[in-house]
Design a protein around this motif. Sequence first.
Motif, PDB file in Angstrom:
ATOM      1  N   CYS A   1       0.835  -1.199   0.000  1.00 51.85           N
ATOM      2  CA  CYS A   1       0.000   0.000   0.000  1.00 51.85           C
ATOM      3  C   CYS A   1       0.867   1.245   0.000  1.00 51.85           C
ATOM      4  N   ALA A   2       0.581   2.112  -0.975  1.00 47.74           N
ATOM      5  CA  ALA A   2       1.316   3.372  -1.047  1.00 47.74           C
ATOM      6  C   ALA A   2       0.430   4.544  -0.653  1.00 47.74           C
ATOM      7  N   CYS A   3      -0.857   4.296  -0.473  1.00 45.74           N
ATOM      8  CA  CYS A   3      -1.777   5.394  -0.180  1.00 45.74           C
ATOM      9  C   CYS A   3      -2.052   5.511   1.312  1.00 45.74           C
ATOM     10  N   ARG A   4      -1.716   4.508   2.071  1.00 41.13           N
ATOM     11  CA  ARG A   4      -1.887   4.466   3.526  1.00 41.13           C
ATOM     12  C   ARG A   4      -3.340   4.417   3.972  1.00 41.13           C
ATOM     13  N   ARG A   5      -4.241   4.156   3.065  1.00 39.44           N
ATOM     14  CA  ARG A   5      -5.642   4.024   3.472  1.00 39.44           C
ATOM     15  C   ARG A   5      -5.987   2.595   3.857  1.00 39.44           C
ATOM     16  N   SER A   6      -5.080   1.671   3.564  1.00 39.87           N
ATOM     17  CA  SER A   6      -5.378   0.262   3.786  1.00 39.87           C
ATOM     18  C   SER A   6      -5.564  -0.048   5.261  1.00 39.87           C
ATOM     19  N   LYS A   7      -6.565  -0.855   5.534  1.00 42.46           N
ATOM     20  CA  LYS A   7      -6.761  -1.313   6.916  1.00 42.46           C
ATOM     21  C   LYS A   7      -5.724  -2.363   7.272  1.00 42.46           C
TER      22      LYS A   7
ATOM     23  N   LEU B   1       0.141  -3.603   3.745  1.00 42.14           N
ATOM     24  CA  LEU B   1      -0.311  -4.378   2.600  1.00 42.14           C
ATOM     25  C   LEU B   1      -1.563  -3.729   2.024  1.00 42.14           C
ATOM     26  N   CYS B   2      -1.663  -3.703   0.729  1.00 40.43           N
ATOM     27  CA  CYS B   2      -2.799  -3.089   0.053  1.00 40.43           C
ATOM     28  C   CYS B   2      -4.043  -3.960   0.211  1.00 40.43           C
ATOM     29  N   ASP B   3      -5.160  -3.339   0.630  1.00 41.36           N
ATOM     30  CA  ASP B   3      -6.424  -4.072   0.679  1.00 41.36           C
ATOM     31  C   ASP B   3      -7.434  -3.498  -0.317  1.00 41.36           C
ATOM     32  N   THR B   4      -6.935  -2.767  -1.284  1.00 46.04           N
ATOM     33  CA  THR B   4      -7.697  -2.113  -2.364  1.00 46.04           C
ATOM     34  C   THR B   4      -8.518  -0.923  -1.881  1.00 46.04           C
ATOM     35  N   SER B   5      -8.283  -0.455  -0.666  1.00 47.91           N
ATOM     36  CA  SER B   5      -8.978   0.748  -0.197  1.00 47.91           C
ATOM     37  C   SER B   5      -8.647   1.953  -1.060  1.00 47.91           C
ATOM     38  N   HIS B   6      -7.545   1.918  -1.755  1.00 47.00           N
ATOM     39  CA  HIS B   6      -7.141   3.055  -2.589  1.00 47.00           C
ATOM     40  C   HIS B   6      -8.140   3.316  -3.702  1.00 47.00           C
ATOM     41  N   ARG B   7      -8.975   2.320  -3.989  1.00 41.65           N
ATOM     42  CA  ARG B   7      -9.946   2.498  -5.064  1.00 41.65           C
ATOM     43  C   ARG B   7     -11.107   3.379  -4.642  1.00 41.65           C
TER      44      ARG B   7
HETATM   45  S1  FES Z   1      -2.433   1.317  -2.291  1.00 38.79           S
HETATM   46 FE1  FES Z   1      -3.351   1.745  -0.430  1.00 38.79          FE
HETATM   47  S2  FES Z   1      -4.985   0.382  -0.278  1.00 38.79           S
HETATM   48 FE2  FES Z   1      -4.089  -0.012  -2.164  1.00 38.79          FE
END
Ligand code: FES
Length: 51
Positions: free
Chosen positions: A26-32, A36-42
């Motif tokens: 995860c690069a957006c830091r919104r992931s729970k 690791l990315c949980d697709t919250s960036h979408r």
């Molecule tokens: S890159 Fe942050 S949730 Fe996917």
Amino acid sequence: MVEGPVRIEMPDGSVVESDRFMVAICACRRSKTYPLCDTSHRRRSGQRTPQ
Ligand code: FES
């Protein structure tokens, strides 16, 4: 995306491990499940797309 398995050491000293064969970081830091990315960036949270 990076090839697994991965071992990520966080700034606070905690360690996140994943033995998946491909791991999304995860690069957006919104992931729970950060880092690791949980697709919250979408999700578009309050952002408007210019038209
Ligand atoms: S890159 Fe942050 S949730 Fe996917």
